[in-house]
Scaffold this motif. Structure first.
Motif, PDB file in Angstrom:
ATOM      1  N   LEU A 164       0.843  -1.192   0.000  1.00  0.00           N
ATOM      2  CA  LEU A 164       0.000   0.000   0.000  1.00  0.00           C
ATOM      3  C   LEU A 164       0.879   1.243   0.000  1.00  0.00           C
ATOM      4  N   SER A 165       0.689   2.097  -0.990  1.00  0.00           N
ATOM      5  CA  SER A 165       1.458   3.338  -1.111  1.00  0.00           C
ATOM      6  C   SER A 165       0.496   4.524  -1.086  1.00  0.00           C
ATOM      7  N   LEU A 166       0.657   5.352  -0.062  1.00  0.00           N
ATOM      8  CA  LEU A 166      -0.167   6.556   0.078  1.00  0.00           C
ATOM      9  C   LEU A 166       0.730   7.772   0.280  1.00  0.00           C
ATOM     10  N   GLY A 167       1.887   7.765  -0.336  1.00  0.00           N
ATOM     11  CA  GLY A 167       2.815   8.869  -0.193  1.00  0.00           C
ATOM     12  C   GLY A 167       2.360  10.106  -0.952  1.00  0.00           C
ATOM     13  N   GLY A 168       2.812  11.285  -0.484  1.00  0.00           N
ATOM     14  CA  GLY A 168       2.507  12.523  -1.184  1.00  0.00           C
ATOM     15  C   GLY A 168       1.062  12.924  -1.123  1.00  0.00           C
ATOM     16  N   ASN A 169       0.366  12.548  -0.047  1.00  0.00           N
ATOM     17  CA  ASN A 169      -1.022  12.968   0.137  1.00  0.00           C
ATOM     18  C   ASN A 169      -1.085  14.022   1.242  1.00  0.00           C
ATOM     19  N   ARG A 170      -2.209  14.109   1.905  1.00  0.00           N
ATOM     20  CA  ARG A 170      -2.389  15.103   2.967  1.00  0.00           C
ATOM     21  C   ARG A 170      -2.822  14.451   4.270  1.00  0.00           C
ATOM     22  N   LEU A 171      -2.318  13.259   4.492  1.00  0.00           N
ATOM     23  CA  LEU A 171      -2.680  12.515   5.690  1.00  0.00           C
ATOM     24  C   LEU A 171      -2.085  13.161   6.930  1.00  0.00           C
ATOM     25  N   HIS A 172      -2.883  13.267   7.992  1.00  0.00           N
ATOM     26  CA  HIS A 172      -2.411  13.795   9.272  1.00  0.00           C
ATOM     27  C   HIS A 172      -2.315  12.705  10.334  1.00  0.00           C
ATOM     28  N   SER A 173      -2.849  11.542  10.047  1.00  0.00           N
ATOM     29  CA  SER A 173      -2.817  10.460  11.025  1.00  0.00           C
ATOM     30  C   SER A 173      -2.914   9.121  10.313  1.00  0.00           C
ATOM     31  N   ILE A 174      -2.577   8.079  11.071  1.00  0.00           N
ATOM     32  CA  ILE A 174      -2.716   6.703  10.602  1.00  0.00           C
ATOM     33  C   ILE A 174      -3.829   6.069  11.426  1.00  0.00           C
ATOM     34  N   PRO A 175      -4.891   5.571  10.803  1.00  0.00           N
ATOM     35  CA  PRO A 175      -6.006   5.027  11.592  1.00  0.00           C
ATOM     36  C   PRO A 175      -5.596   3.760  12.328  1.00  0.00           C
ATOM     37  N   PRO A 176      -6.047   3.586  13.559  1.00  0.00           N
ATOM     38  CA  PRO A 176      -5.738   2.351  14.290  1.00  0.00           C
ATOM     39  C   PRO A 176      -6.188   1.089  13.559  1.00  0.00           C
ATOM     40  N   ASP A 177      -7.218   1.206  12.738  1.00  0.00           N
ATOM     41  CA  ASP A 177      -7.720   0.040  12.016  1.00  0.00           C
ATOM     42  C   ASP A 177      -6.763  -0.454  10.942  1.00  0.00           C
ATOM     43  N   ILE A 178      -5.620   0.209  10.792  1.00  0.00           N
ATOM     44  CA  ILE A 178      -4.599  -0.280   9.864  1.00  0.00           C
ATOM     45  C   ILE A 178      -4.192  -1.701  10.238  1.00  0.00           C
ATOM     46  N   GLN A 179      -4.403  -2.063  11.514  1.00  0.00           N
ATOM     47  CA  GLN A 179      -4.041  -3.399  11.988  1.00  0.00           C
ATOM     48  C   GLN A 179      -4.843  -4.496  11.303  1.00  0.00           C
ATOM     49  N   GLU A 180      -5.937  -4.127  10.623  1.00  0.00           N
ATOM     50  CA  GLU A 180      -6.752  -5.124   9.939  1.00  0.00           C
ATOM     51  C   GLU A 180      -6.071  -5.663   8.688  1.00  0.00           C
ATOM     52  N   LEU A 181      -5.087  -4.933   8.167  1.00  0.00           N
ATOM     53  CA  LEU A 181      -4.404  -5.378   6.940  1.00  0.00           C
ATOM     54  C   LEU A 181      -3.279  -6.333   7.315  1.00  0.00           C
TER      55      LEU A 181
END
Length: 266
Positions: free
Chosen positions: A43-60
């Motif tokens: 998963l590549s989400l570089g160069g966006n405007r993200l301010h946080s990483i959701p805790p639900d990332i653990q589902e992947l």
């Protein structure tokens, strides 16, 4: 729409994508649809405007490669450590100020990119990343200037008494003390200075300890001393190499030189 369609395919037991590259968009948060693609490996989400990483990332749970560089992320959630297959983690060019010690649970991690953030220290637990081959730290305050925080609150009378009991091995029967004091005495932490032998409870000194990862660089890791007078040889980067080699603590000597293949500081 394309992203939502990919997720719907996964819901219909049709082959879902194993790799998604969403670089250079305007995402201000991780699309929740992504967290439903359970077979995602890259998963590549570089160069966006993200301010946080959701805790639900653990589902992947199948994720092996995660690229979040070039955003506005300020903190890393501890849930990120629950990705057992993660091998490459890129968090460069963000605004991250600290690394949660839970990241030491990423036992499959091979590469960790943290350059161009706001890090002033690394947690001691990072030594447990035994398979880590590359660590990128350039452009962080910990590289530009090594910091030391000597803020110290004097021990309370309870702590002084507890230290005396533990360091002098004063015998006591748990049945003779209130349960709260018994629990308190069980919380004693050993001072990491091998020449000290002291303990502390709530009052300690936060310092930077320099640990040799690969024979060339000494990385600043956070550790805690029992008092300002309890200094270790590695609390200063100005020590001579002779005195460093003579006073290596046992925990540093146990770190194999081949663990870290590349440390990028500049």
């Amino acid at each position: 729409p394309i992203l939502r369609a990919a997720v719907l395919k996964g819901d219909q037991n049709i082959s879902a994508p194993s790799m998604l590259r969403l670089l250079g968009n305007r995402f201000s948060e991780v699309p929740p649809e992504l967290l439903q693609v359970r077979g995602l490996r890259s998963l590549s989400l570089g160069g966006n405007r993200l301010h946080s990483i959701p805790p639900d990332i653990q589902e992947l749970r199948s994720l092996e490669f995660l690229y979040l560089g070039g955003n506005f992320i300020t903190a890393i959630p501890s849930e990120l450590a629950k990705l057992p297959s993660l091998r490459y983690l890129v968090l460069c060019d963000n605004k991250i100020q600290s690394i949660p010690p839970q990241l030491a649970q990423l036992h499959s991690l091979r590469s960790l990119s943290l350059h161009n953030n706001l890090l002033t220290y690394l947690p001691r637990e990072i030594l447990n990343l035994v398979h880590l081959e590359e660590l990128s730290l350039r452009g962080n305050p910990l590289v530009v200037r090594f910091v030391r925080d000597l803020t110290y609150n004097p021990p309370s009378l309870q702590e002084l008494a507890g230290r005396t009991v533990k360091t002098r091995n004063v015998p006591y029967a748990p049945s003779d003390l209130p349960d709260s004091l018994v629990r308190y005495l069980s919380l004693a932490s050993n001072c990491p200075n091998p020449k000290c032998g002291g303990v502390y409870f709530d009052s300690c000194v936060r310092q930077i300890k320099f640990v040799d990862f690969c024979g060339k660089y000494r990385l600043p890791l956070m550790h805690y001393l029992c008092s300002p007078e309890c200094s270790t040889p590695f609390s200063s980067a100005s020590q001579s190499s002779t005195s460093q080699s003579e006073s290596d603590s046992e925990d540093e000597a146990s770190v194999a030189a081949h663990r870290m293949q590349k440390v990028l500081l500049g």
